[in-house]
Design an enzyme around this catalytic site. Structure first.
Site: not given
Length: 269
Positions: A176, A212, A215
């Site tokens: 990423k 998050g 996640c």
């Protein structure tokens, strides 16, 4: 009788609801799967700070995994925060008898707020035990730099870094690129199963609500794998989901720091 698509998340708990197990349950549910959990740590945190980490004893983590898989089973597994080397070895040992191949590893090392979540001695265990055991890993740039012991300064650097993280093509890598300063957010996906590399650009969304995101993305990949999509299809669909969750969560304010994404943007008005 019908059967749900089942995803087990092995990760830490976030009481503020934006990351960790709580984000995983929301994501897995929003992506049409049945969510199960094995909690590795209880984290005292909110949108601003991580104030403390209480790791769950390894034997108890293993017990949660075994109880769920013995009874319900799983079509995919997402692994998030593992606080120690003992946790890493224990999770690998617990999973080994079940021969589940759809394992998505998010190598969580640092919280959005900047706090270290993984002990230093655990990094070697992660590289040795869990990365080669996983079907795909989803590091961000700081995590990739730690794993490779090198810096990543540009989009061009992402391509060799993603392939290097595959450890001799044993594991696919979604690297990423959000930490780079560019108008476009570029992720690079190396599919070790086909030896193909894809550049996945998206417009950068200006939002403070990014708690998050890692996640959520990894849980979405696991969910789409559970549905039977190919690895590349699962990564692309998960990217679409997280982008929409960030975009739709931008207008909201939850807490005083990095708020959550909008996991249920498809269902809430």
């Amino acid at each position: 009788m019908k059967q749900y698509k089942r995803v087990l998340s092995i990760a830490g708990s976030d009481p503020s609801g934006g990351a960790g197990i709580q984000a995983d349950i929301k994501t897995i549910s929003a992506c049409g799967c049945y969510a199960m959990t094995a909690i590795t740590a209880v984290v005292d945190e909110n949108t601003v700070h991580v104030n403390g980490i209480h790791p769950i004893p390894t034997a108890f983590v293993k017990g949660q995994i075994q109880s769920v898989l013995d009874d319900i089973g799983a079509d995919a597994i997402k692994i998030g925060m593992l606080h120690s080397a003992e946790h890493i070895y224990g999770v690998k040992e617990a999973l080994a008898p079940y021969l589940i191949t759809n394992i998505v590893l998010d190598p969580v090392m640092v919280a959005t707020a900047g706090t270290d979540l993984l002990q230093q001695e655990a990094i070697y265990a992660l590289k040795k035990e869990l990365i080669p055991y996983s079907r795909v890993i989803t590091p961000n740039i700081p995590e990739a730099e730690i794993l490779l012991n090198q810096t990543i300064n540009s989009i061009a650097d992402l391509f060799p870094a993603a392939k290097a993280l595959s450890y001799n093509q044993q594991t696919s890598v979604l690297l990423k690129g959000g930490h780079l300063s560019s108008d476009q957010l570029v992720d690079v996906f190396y599919n070790a199963e086909t030896d193909e590399t894809l550049e996945l650009p998206t417009p950068r969304i200006d939002s403070v609500n990014t708690h998050g995101t890692g996640c959520t993305l990894s849980s979405a990949i696991a969910s789409f794998l559970a549905h039977g999509l190919t690895l590349t299809e699962s990564v692309i669909r998960a990217k679409e989901y997280i982008n929409q969750a960030i975009a739709n969560g931008t207008p909201y304010q939850i807490g005083q720091g990095h708020g959550p994404v909008h996991h249920f943007y498809k269902y809430w008005e």
